[in-house]
Design a protein around this motif. Structure first.
Motif, PDB file in Angstrom:
ATOM      1  N   LEU A 123      -6.893  -2.311  24.255  1.00  0.00           N
ATOM      2  CA  LEU A 123      -5.919  -1.230  24.359  1.00  0.00           C
ATOM      3  C   LEU A 123      -6.244  -0.369  25.573  1.00  0.00           C
ATOM      4  O   LEU A 123      -7.374  -0.379  26.069  1.00  0.00           O
ATOM      5  CB  LEU A 123      -5.959  -0.366  23.102  1.00  0.00           C
ATOM      6  N   PRO A 124      -5.279   0.404  26.071  1.00  0.00           N
ATOM      7  CA  PRO A 124      -5.583   1.340  27.164  1.00  0.00           C
ATOM      8  C   PRO A 124      -6.717   2.282  26.785  1.00  0.00           C
ATOM      9  O   PRO A 124      -6.827   2.714  25.635  1.00  0.00           O
ATOM     10  CB  PRO A 124      -4.259   2.097  27.351  1.00  0.00           C
ATOM     11  N   LEU A 140      -4.503   3.791  15.530  1.00  0.00           N
ATOM     12  CA  LEU A 140      -3.144   3.270  15.388  1.00  0.00           C
ATOM     13  C   LEU A 140      -2.810   3.188  13.898  1.00  0.00           C
ATOM     14  O   LEU A 140      -3.604   2.694  13.100  1.00  0.00           O
ATOM     15  CB  LEU A 140      -3.025   1.893  16.036  1.00  0.00           C
ATOM     16  N   GLN A 141      -1.618   3.665  13.525  1.00  0.00           N
ATOM     17  CA  GLN A 141      -1.223   3.743  12.126  1.00  0.00           C
ATOM     18  C   GLN A 141      -0.228   2.668  11.711  1.00  0.00           C
ATOM     19  O   GLN A 141      -0.183   2.288  10.541  1.00  0.00           O
ATOM     20  CB  GLN A 141      -0.601   5.124  11.847  1.00  0.00           C
ATOM     21  N   VAL A 184      -3.291  -3.400  12.870  1.00  0.00           N
ATOM     22  CA  VAL A 184      -3.759  -2.267  13.671  1.00  0.00           C
ATOM     23  C   VAL A 184      -4.517  -1.273  12.804  1.00  0.00           C
ATOM     24  O   VAL A 184      -4.340  -1.216  11.590  1.00  0.00           O
ATOM     25  CB  VAL A 184      -2.583  -1.545  14.380  1.00  0.00           C
ATOM     26  N   GLY A 185      -5.360  -0.468  13.448  1.00  0.00           N
ATOM     27  CA  GLY A 185      -6.144   0.547  12.763  1.00  0.00           C
ATOM     28  C   GLY A 185      -7.038   1.275  13.748  1.00  0.00           C
ATOM     29  O   GLY A 185      -6.607   1.621  14.850  1.00  0.00           O
ATOM     30  N   ALA A 238     -11.481   4.903  17.807  1.00  0.00           N
ATOM     31  CA  ALA A 238     -10.747   4.224  18.873  1.00  0.00           C
ATOM     32  C   ALA A 238      -9.698   3.309  18.268  1.00  0.00           C
ATOM     33  O   ALA A 238      -9.937   2.664  17.241  1.00  0.00           O
ATOM     34  CB  ALA A 238     -11.712   3.411  19.741  1.00  0.00           C
ATOM     35  N   GLY A 239      -8.527   3.256  18.858  1.00  0.00           N
ATOM     36  CA  GLY A 239      -7.469   2.387  18.371  1.00  0.00           C
ATOM     37  C   GLY A 239      -7.914   0.936  18.318  1.00  0.00           C
ATOM     38  O   GLY A 239      -8.703   0.474  19.153  1.00  0.00           O
ATOM     39  N   LEU A 240      -7.405   0.215  17.326  1.00  0.00           N
ATOM     40  CA  LEU A 240      -7.791  -1.181  17.121  1.00  0.00           C
ATOM     41  C   LEU A 240      -6.544  -2.015  16.904  1.00  0.00           C
ATOM     42  O   LEU A 240      -5.713  -1.698  16.055  1.00  0.00           O
ATOM     43  CB  LEU A 240      -8.710  -1.293  15.902  1.00  0.00           C
TER      44      LEU A 240
END
Length: 336
Positions: A247-248, A254-255, A219-220, A231-233
């Motif tokens: 993702l929504p 994301l960490q 994630v990243g 944007a979250g990955l």
């Protein structure tokens, strides 16, 4: 954070100590422990010699044989980076003296192990003379830490390592030359860069976890344009290639990611308004973890998550926002 047993959780970080005379800040490595079999209260763990270090605890790893490691930062004297080894029920603090020659201001960001004789740690540092960025990859053979040079990856940031077996190791991060995410794999003989989805501007991976050689998650965040809100990955490896998992809408960076029962995962991160926490299963897709509502006067940031059965623990911090920026207030541990 890490869980050495189903009932016990370790949370590592640092006590932030400010010098009132000049405003300088130093860190004292700090760990807390929670044991559900002994009442479930959080208690500070004794770390003998911690006061001598100006370092954080950046990551903790446990192994099936009862061993454990944590990693931290390089001391201001230019010596080795902080290493903690769990031996005979107690933590021993030592220095990783195998950093690349001439490395200063190094931080080991992640550690993973399968036993007390086999571990990997990754991070970054700088050259002493030119202050050029140096990727740091370290291997523990049961006696000492040695620096490992990964071919073809001179200008990159390794952020996280995951070891499934001595011949199955993943490292993720970011390639500074291209601005794209990096996923490297060790098969016991050589390191291979596995292609990850490319984005018009940039992408980085902050965490990786593996259930089996054909079930790996990373994630990243990603960006399609310069200065775009990241944007979250979320990526999944099926043994052959990496695939982006949608993702929504609106999910920010994301960490951290952890495995959950029934093939699921949990992820945490943050956005401009609140901390992000979600779970995913093959049958239900993404669902909120129900993290506490954000208090505008005392916002919450989250950066780590660990799961054991139905137990879930999230680590982070509270901060205050002002016109001059955000200021750290205190650590936060959430359990469910």
């Amino acid at each position: 954070m890490a869980q050495p047993s189903p009932s016990k959780t370790w949370a590592g970080g640092a006590e932030v100590v400010e010098n009132p005379e000049d405003g300088s800040v130093r860190f004292t490595p700090t760990m807390y422990e929670r044991d559900l079999a002994r009442g479930g209260a959080w208690k500070q763990t004794v770390l003998r010699g911690a006061d001598a270090w100006d370092s954080r605890i950046n990551d903790i790893a446990t192994a099936a044989d009862g061993s454990a490691f944590f990693v931290g930062d390089q001391g201001p004297d230019g010596g080795g980076a902080l290493i903690g080894r769990y031996v005979a029920g107690a933590w021993q603090l030592t220095a990783d003296s195998g950093l690349p020659a001439g490395t200063v201001h190094a931080s080991l960001l992640s550690v993973s192990s399968v036993s007390g004789r086999e571990a990997w740690a990754v991070g970054q540092g700088y050259t002493e003379d030119t202050f050029t960025h140096v990727p740091v990859v370290q291997h523990w053979d049961g006696r000492r830490w040695r620096s490992v040079r990964i071919p073809g990856s001179a200008n990159w940031l390794p952020t996280q390592v995951e070891e499934l077996a001595p011949n199955d190791v993943w490292i993720v991060g970011m390639d500074y030359d291209t601005g794209q995410s990096v996923a490297m794999h060790w098969d016991g003989h050589r390191w291979t860069r596995t292609p990850t989805p490319a984005f018009p501007d940039s992408a980085v991976l902050f965490d990786v976890t593996a259930r089996t050689p054909t079930d790996v998650w990373a994630v990243g965040w990603s960006r399609d344009t310069d200065k775009q809100r990241p944007a979250g990955l979320a990526l999944h490896w099926d043994g052959t290639s990496w695939t982006q998992v949608p993702l929504p809408a609106g999910t920010f960076s994301l960490q951290a990611v952890t495995l959950r029962p029934n093939g699921g995962i949990a992820v945490v991160g943050g956005n401009d308004d609140a901390a992000v926490g979600m779970s995913w299963t093959p049958t239900e897709g993404w669902r909120s973890l129900g993290l506490p509502e954000n208090d505008p006067q005392f916002p919450l940031g989250v950066s780590s998550v660990v799961s054991s059965g139905k137990q879930l623990t999230v680590g982070g911090w509270h901060y205050r926002s002002s016109g001059s920026g955000d200021s750290f207030r205190n650590g936060a541990i959430l359990t469910r």
